[in-house]
Enzyme design. Structure first.
Site, PDB file in Angstrom:
ATOM      1  CB  CYS A 155      -0.951   0.003   1.199  1.00  0.00           C
ATOM      2  SG  CYS A 155      -1.961  -1.477   1.301  1.00  0.00           S
ATOM      3  CG  HIS A 283      -2.830   3.561   5.570  1.00  0.00           C
ATOM      4  ND1 HIS A 283      -2.696   3.684   4.203  1.00  0.00           N
ATOM      5  CD2 HIS A 283      -2.835   2.223   5.831  1.00  0.00           C
ATOM      6  CE1 HIS A 283      -2.616   2.480   3.658  1.00  0.00           C
ATOM      7  NE2 HIS A 283      -2.709   1.576   4.610  1.00  0.00           N
ATOM      8  CG  HIS A 318      -6.695   0.407   0.822  1.00  0.00           C
ATOM      9  ND1 HIS A 318      -5.679   1.062   0.157  1.00  0.00           N
ATOM     10  CD2 HIS A 318      -6.099  -0.273   1.837  1.00  0.00           C
ATOM     11  CE1 HIS A 318      -4.523   0.785   0.741  1.00  0.00           C
ATOM     12  NE2 HIS A 318      -4.759  -0.022   1.760  1.00  0.00           N
TER      13      HIS A 318
END
Length: 400
Positions: A155, A283, A318
């Site tokens: 990520c 995040h 995401h």
């Protein structure tokens, strides 16, 4: 410290097909891009998946959705790319791209054919699955001759790509870099995260006491980063920080030590104090462990100087390796859109959640429908991306 300048980025994601669309949706809290999708095993998930019908056939050697999405994004900044090519020359313009997907749509289809017939399709090439192609595509499309680098640190991939781009410019190796990230929501990704029991059965609800997990998404964001400004905004990458806590393959350090170190390193690199940060895009995945550790790290670093905070993954999903670049684009517009505004006029992305605070977490300054922005200025923003394996990155952008 000489800054690295940022021009207006190109963006494509479920939250908007350009930066202006994305900005409208994040400040309004519009989740129209999060829809129900069905994986190959028949299981349904909420995801920020973009209708492939909006993309044209890719001009590169391989025609995949990841590259169609990448090209649509790059076309938004093509004038800037041509500008740095003319100014610096092809040898001084590099490419840094973060991504996790290596041609999974062709891999799955190709192997399915192989298992059925004993042969791969005639148009299948293992090079389609090379991690380098998302970066090579940019170099080949625009004739860029500088370093061409791809990053795959889960990520934090595109955040790492942006950091390396800044280092290439600061070192003098490059005068400009096309940097960002791209990723798709393939069935491989959906079923992989589902096997980890990390996907929420509802739309993601970050930092809530009732959070259940992530909502996956896909998209791309690219910046032209340069040693000289390409416009009059003065928006720069002021600093960056990384850490590698390697606590666990998929779980973060529960105390947020790696996250804290990345944010602290970013402040030191930018020569700023925690009170200088006006807005923080966390995040904020909506998983039990990520949100817990990140909230602890933010609370420890900022204390009573907590900036305005909102997690934007409920709008975009995401986006994995593209998340760092997409969320830095949101930070970019948080500065750009509020440049001429004063107290009472500032608008920032909304935290879309149920408002149920987790009593085990620090009391952070979330901007939501019940708590509007009270800032008088937005000059400095921080964006966090924390990945599997403890590959943590924090970016700070602002007015130089």
């Amino acid at each position: 410290m000489k800054p690295v300048y940022l021009a207006k980025p190109g963006v494509v994601c479920a939250g908007g097909l350009n930066l202006d669309e994305l900005w409208k949706n994040v400040i309004d809290g519009n989740q129209y891009g999060i829809v129900k999708v069905t994986a190959c095993n028949g299981k349904e998930f909420f995801a920020g998946r973009i209708d492939g019908g909006i993309f044209h056939k890719c001009s590169g050697r391989f025609d995949m959705k990841v590259n169609r999405m990448e090209e649509k994004c790059l076309l938004q900044i093509e004038q800037q790319i041509e500008q740095v090519l003319q100014k610096y020359g092809a040898d001084k313009v590099g490419v840094c791209v973060g991504s996790c997907d290596n041609g999974s749509e062709f891999s799955v289809a190709g192997h399915k054919t192989y298992f059925q017939t004993g042969r791969f399709p005639v148009d299948y090439s293992l090079e389609m699955q090379g991690a380098d192609y998302v970066a090579s595509f940019v170099s080949e499309k625009y004739g860029l001759k500088g370093p061409c680098l791809s990053f795959s640190t889960a990520c934090s991939s595109s955040a790492g790509a942006i950091i390396k781009a800044a280092q290439l410019i600061k070192s003098g190796i490059c005068d400009a870099v096309v940097a960002g990230g791209v990723d798709v929501v393939s069935d491989t990704v959906l079923l992989g995260f589902d096997s980890l029991e990390a996907i929420s059965s509802e739309k993601t609800n970050p930092f809530s006491a009732r959070r259940h997990g992530i909502t996956l998404g896909e998209g791309a964001a690219f910046f032209v980063m340069s040693r000289d400004p390409l416009d009059q905004t003065g928006i720069c990458l002021l600093g960056y920080g990384e850490s590698a806590d390697a606590y666990h393959t998929t779980s973060p350090d529960p105390e947020g030590k790696g996250a804290f170190a990345a944010m602290e390193n970013a402040l030191k690199n930018a020569e700023l104090l925690s009170c200088d940060i006006d807005y923080l895009n966390p995040h904020g995945t909506g998983t039990k462990f990520n949100d817990s550790m990140e909230a602890k790290a933010i609370g420890k670093l900022f204390g009573e100087n907590c900036p305005a905070i909102s997690a934007t993954k409920p709008i975009t999903g995401h986006t994995l390796g593209a998340a760092g670049a997409i969320e830095m684009a949101i930070c970019y517009n948080s500065i750009l859109a509020n440049m001429s505004k004063g107290a009472g006029e500032i608008r920032l992305p909304l935290q879309v959640w149920d408002g149920e605070k987790d009593p085990e977490l620090p009391n952070l300054n979330f901007i939501d429908k019940n708590n509007g922005c009270k800032l008088e200025k937005v000059k400095c923003c921080m964006s966090n991306t924390f990945a599997f394996g403890g590959a943590n990155a924090s970016l700070i952008i602002g007015i130089y």
